[in-house]
Write a protein that holds these residues in place. Structure first.
Motif, PDB file in Angstrom:
ATOM      1  N   PRO A 254       0.799  -1.227   0.000  1.00 19.11           N
ATOM      2  CA  PRO A 254       0.000   0.000   0.000  1.00 19.11           C
ATOM      3  C   PRO A 254       0.834   1.281   0.000  1.00 19.11           C
ATOM      4  CG  PRO A 254      -1.010  -1.612   1.438  1.00 19.11           C
ATOM      5  CD  PRO A 254       0.296  -2.206   0.995  1.00 19.11           C
ATOM      6  N   ASN A 255       0.348   2.258  -0.778  1.00 13.82           N
ATOM      7  CA  ASN A 255       0.969   3.572  -0.966  1.00 13.82           C
ATOM      8  C   ASN A 255       2.201   3.525  -1.869  1.00 13.82           C
ATOM      9  OD1 ASN A 255      -0.864   5.170   0.468  1.00 13.82           O
ATOM     10  ND2 ASN A 255       0.133   4.712   2.419  1.00 13.82           N
ATOM     11  N   GLN A 256       2.461   2.371  -2.465  1.00 11.17           N
ATOM     12  CA  GLN A 256       3.551   2.270  -3.430  1.00 11.17           C
ATOM     13  C   GLN A 256       2.968   2.145  -4.835  1.00 11.17           C
ATOM     14  OE1 GLN A 256       5.954  -1.088  -2.283  1.00 11.17           O
ATOM     15  NE2 GLN A 256       6.917   0.000  -0.590  1.00 11.17           N
ATOM     16  N   ALA A 268      10.276   0.887 -12.295  1.00  7.68           N
ATOM     17  CA  ALA A 268      10.771   1.463 -11.046  1.00  7.68           C
ATOM     18  C   ALA A 268       9.644   1.544 -10.025  1.00  7.68           C
ATOM     19  CB  ALA A 268      11.363   2.845 -11.293  1.00  7.68           C
ATOM     20  N   LYS A 269      10.037   1.467  -8.750  1.00  4.51           N
ATOM     21  CA  LYS A 269       9.084   1.574  -7.647  1.00  4.51           C
ATOM     22  C   LYS A 269       9.230   2.938  -6.980  1.00  4.51           C
ATOM     23  CE  LYS A 269       8.816  -1.878  -4.652  1.00  4.51           C
ATOM     24  NZ  LYS A 269       9.106  -2.732  -3.448  1.00  4.51           N
ATOM     25  N   THR A 270       8.095   3.552  -6.681  1.00  4.52           N
ATOM     26  CA  THR A 270       8.106   4.827  -5.978  1.00  4.52           C
ATOM     27  C   THR A 270       6.854   4.906  -5.115  1.00  4.52           C
ATOM     28  OG1 THR A 270       8.316   7.223  -6.245  1.00  4.52           O
ATOM     29  CG2 THR A 270       6.966   6.069  -7.866  1.00  4.52           C
ATOM     30  N   LEU A 271       6.520   6.103  -4.627  1.00  7.24           N
ATOM     31  CA  LEU A 271       5.342   6.284  -3.794  1.00  7.24           C
ATOM     32  C   LEU A 271       4.225   6.952  -4.588  1.00  7.24           C
ATOM     33  CD1 LEU A 271       6.984   7.557  -0.472  1.00  7.24           C
ATOM     34  CD2 LEU A 271       6.214   5.238  -1.005  1.00  7.24           C
ATOM     35  N   VAL A 272       2.989   6.696  -4.182  1.00  5.12           N
ATOM     36  CA  VAL A 272       1.849   7.336  -4.827  1.00  5.12           C
ATOM     37  C   VAL A 272       1.854   8.833  -4.502  1.00  5.12           C
ATOM     38  CG1 VAL A 272       0.463   5.229  -4.780  1.00  5.12           C
ATOM     39  CG2 VAL A 272       0.329   6.839  -2.866  1.00  5.12           C
ATOM     40  N   ILE A 307       5.127   3.389   5.285  1.00  4.28           N
ATOM     41  CA  ILE A 307       6.257   3.892   4.497  1.00  4.28           C
ATOM     42  C   ILE A 307       7.472   4.042   5.414  1.00  4.28           C
ATOM     43  CG2 ILE A 307       7.143   5.844   3.161  1.00  4.28           C
ATOM     44  CD1 ILE A 307       4.247   6.393   2.307  1.00  4.28           C
ATOM     45  N   ASN A 308       8.605   3.575   4.952  1.00  2.00           N
ATOM     46  CA  ASN A 308       9.829   3.663   5.739  1.00  2.00           C
ATOM     47  C   ASN A 308      10.405   5.074   5.675  1.00  2.00           C
ATOM     48  OD1 ASN A 308      11.977   2.763   7.319  1.00  2.00           O
ATOM     49  ND2 ASN A 308      13.237   2.266   5.533  1.00  2.00           N
ATOM     50  N   LEU A 309      10.534   5.706   6.837  1.00  4.45           N
ATOM     51  CA  LEU A 309      11.166   7.021   6.937  1.00  4.45           C
ATOM     52  C   LEU A 309      12.615   6.825   7.350  1.00  4.45           C
ATOM     53  CD1 LEU A 309       8.392   9.072   8.803  1.00  4.45           C
ATOM     54  CD2 LEU A 309       8.682   8.703   6.355  1.00  4.45           C
ATOM     55  N   VAL A 310      13.518   7.271   6.505  1.00  3.97           N
ATOM     56  CA  VAL A 310      14.953   7.086   6.738  1.00  3.97           C
ATOM     57  C   VAL A 310      15.526   8.378   7.297  1.00  3.97           C
ATOM     58  CG1 VAL A 310      17.163   6.500   5.683  1.00  3.97           C
ATOM     59  CG2 VAL A 310      15.056   5.452   4.824  1.00  3.97           C
ATOM     60  N   TYR A 311      16.145   8.305   8.478  1.00  7.72           N
ATOM     61  CA  TYR A 311      16.722   9.481   9.107  1.00  7.72           C
ATOM     62  C   TYR A 311      17.760   9.025  10.125  1.00  7.72           C
ATOM     63  CZ  TYR A 311      13.546   8.139  12.859  1.00  7.72           C
ATOM     64  OH  TYR A 311      12.888   7.425  13.832  1.00  7.72           O
ATOM     65  N   SER A 350      10.827   3.951  -2.783  1.00  8.36           N
ATOM     66  CA  SER A 350       9.632   3.744  -1.965  1.00  8.36           C
ATOM     67  C   SER A 350       9.846   4.176  -0.522  1.00  8.36           C
ATOM     68  CB  SER A 350       9.231   2.263  -2.002  1.00  8.36           C
ATOM     69  OG  SER A 350      10.294   1.451  -1.532  1.00  8.36           O
ATOM     70  N   GLU A 351      10.896   4.956  -0.272  1.00 10.42           N
ATOM     71  CA  GLU A 351      11.195   5.453   1.069  1.00 10.42           C
ATOM     72  C   GLU A 351      11.253   6.976   1.061  1.00 10.42           C
ATOM     73  OE1 GLU A 351      13.916   1.826   2.857  1.00 10.42           O
ATOM     74  OE2 GLU A 351      14.933   3.439   1.755  1.00 10.42           O
ATOM     75  N   ILE A 352      11.241   7.565   2.260  1.00 11.04           N
ATOM     76  CA  ILE A 352      11.357   9.013   2.389  1.00 11.04           C
ATOM     77  C   ILE A 352      12.573   9.315   3.262  1.00 11.04           C
ATOM     78  CG2 ILE A 352      10.290  11.113   3.289  1.00 11.04           C
ATOM     79  CD1 ILE A 352       7.579   9.892   2.679  1.00 11.04           C
ATOM     80  N   LEU A 353      13.488  10.097   2.725  1.00 10.21           N
ATOM     81  CA  LEU A 353      14.714  10.470   3.429  1.00 10.21           C
ATOM     82  C   LEU A 353      14.517  11.834   4.077  1.00 10.21           C
ATOM     83  CD1 LEU A 353      17.732  10.035   4.101  1.00 10.21           C
ATOM     84  CD2 LEU A 353      18.254  11.162   1.924  1.00 10.21           C
ATOM     85  N   ILE A 354      14.801  11.926   5.372  1.00 10.88           N
ATOM     86  CA  ILE A 354      14.692  13.176   6.123  1.00 10.88           C
ATOM     87  C   ILE A 354      16.085  13.574   6.592  1.00 10.88           C
ATOM     88  CG2 ILE A 354      13.664  14.307   8.125  1.00 10.88           C
ATOM     89  CD1 ILE A 354      11.401  12.238   7.932  1.00 10.88           C
ATOM     90  N   GLU A 355      16.473  14.799   6.277  1.00 13.88           N
ATOM     91  CA  GLU A 355      17.812  15.280   6.614  1.00 13.88           C
ATOM     92  C   GLU A 355      17.740  16.613   7.349  1.00 13.88           C
ATOM     93  OE1 GLU A 355      20.716  13.807   3.122  1.00 13.88           O
ATOM     94  OE2 GLU A 355      19.043  15.049   2.420  1.00 13.88           O
TER      95      GLU A 355
END
Length: 361
Positions: A254-256, A268-272, A307-311, A350-355
């Motif tokens: 879901p949400n991909q 390629a895979k990404t987010l909706v 969704i995996n949030l990467v930080y 399919s992830e979100i990177l927070i910096e």
């Protein structure tokens, strides 16, 4: 899996037996299914190697050809095994180069010879389905179609759906041209398969949308619930068990969404565009934060949207939030949070990177 494959070059991929089997649909591999998501910079090389292998196999017409190709693979493998020995470096180099040249000839043939236009074979496939039930929509508004298995498909305007008159007797296979939303009835023993402009979607029971217009280059599959597997048509045809319940290929949750370029044959895979809350146990009040550590806020969002949030947790360890985000979309929530923290976010696959620099003084 042994060895570091994160920096593989083209020759490394085509000389790797496990990659060869995966690319040709001879064996499934969770490693290779997730490889190009884990290493997005490698996606162009992965696709190039896969298409080279498919083109090479397509050129096999006789047992003699098979023997020649097998010799090439033996030479490549021999070259990889011996290339660290200086005494035979030069002959090995030219042997690998010769094998690569043969593959590049096949690649040129794929691009400039035998390759058809985007959506190749689709019109022929539709025309050949004369003994099938056809449902179309030209009403200007969505139209619901209920299939014999209980699945409901909402056809957008100017969309055509075809399926066998014996649908659900043995298989559940449909052919789509246009845009539709699928709410597929669950059947763990009988997969639901959709052919749409060069992309094949396979599910056991879930809801998702497909956009496969003939006048558009890309085909997209967006998942709402459950799991969906997508695979280019050529790879699907190479699978030994097309009707198996195994969801092989690029698996979406879901949400991909998957975006398939028919021109470049790149998947390629990404987010909706607008992720929705998938964890129904969470209510709006869960998004009201009272002096809540940021790491906990990110954990709530990740759980809510799947969704995996990467930080860097250490960077944001000293940060807390007081904010109410009940009605905002996921991206609006992230914009508010990042503005507060003087941070940024971006979608990566399919992830979100927070910096950011965090809140430490």
């Amino acid at each position: 899996m042994e060895g570091d494959r994160s920096s593989y070059k083209l020759n490394d991929f085509i000389a790797d037996d496990s990659f060869k089997e995966w690319a040709l649909g001879m064996a499934s591999s969770n490693f290779w299914d997730s490889y190009w998501i884990q290493y997005p910079a490698q996606q162009p090389v992965v696709e190039e190697a896969r298409l080279l292998l498919l083109s090479l196999r397509a050129s096999q017409h006789s047992r003699e050809d098979d023997q020649v190709i097998e010799t090439i693979w033996e030479n490549i493998q021999t070259g990889k095994a011996r290339k660290s020995r200086t005494v035979i470096f030069r002959p090995v180099f030219w042997r690998v180069a010769a094998a690569a040249a043969v593959l590049l000839i096949c690649w040129s043939g794929y691009h400039f010879g035998g390759r058809k236009e985007p959506g190749f074979g689709w019109q022929d496939r539709i025309a050949a389905l004369s003994d099938m039930t056809e449902e179309s929509n030209t009403s200007g508004k969505p139209r619901d179609i209920k299939l014999p298995d209980g699945s409901v498909i909402t056809l957008e305007n100017n969309t055509v759906l075809k399926y066998d008159k014996d649908f659900n007797a043995v298989t559940r296979t449909v052919f789509l041209r246009g845009k539709a939303f699928f709410d597929v009835a669950k059947n763990a023993q009988k997969p639901f398969i959709i052919h749409s402009n060069g992309l094949v979607t396979k599910v056991l029971g879930t809801s998702f949308a497909i956009a496969a217009n003939e006048d558009e280059e890309d085909v997209t599959v967006s998942v709402v619930t459950g799991k969906v597997a997508v695979v280019p048509q050529d790879r699907f045809e190479a699978l030994p068990e097309k009707q198996s319940t195994q969801l092989s290929g690029l698996v979406l949750t879901p949400n991909q969404k998957a975006v398939y370029s028919r021109e470049s044959a790149h998947l390629a895979k990404t987010l909706v565009e607008n992720p929705v809350v998938v964890d129904k146990s969470l209510v709006p009040d869960h998004f009201t934060f009272e002096n809540t550590p940021v790491n906990e806020v990110f954990a709530v969002l990740s759980k809510a949207y799947g969704i995996n949030l990467v930080y860097d947790s250490a960077t944001f360890q000293g940060c807390s939030l007081i904010v109410a985000l009940e009605d905002e979309s996921l991206y609006d929530k992230l914009r508010v949070i990042c503005k507060t923290l003087n941070a940024t976010y971006r979608v990566m696959g399919s992830e979100i990177l927070i910096e950011g620099k965090g809140c430490k003084q």
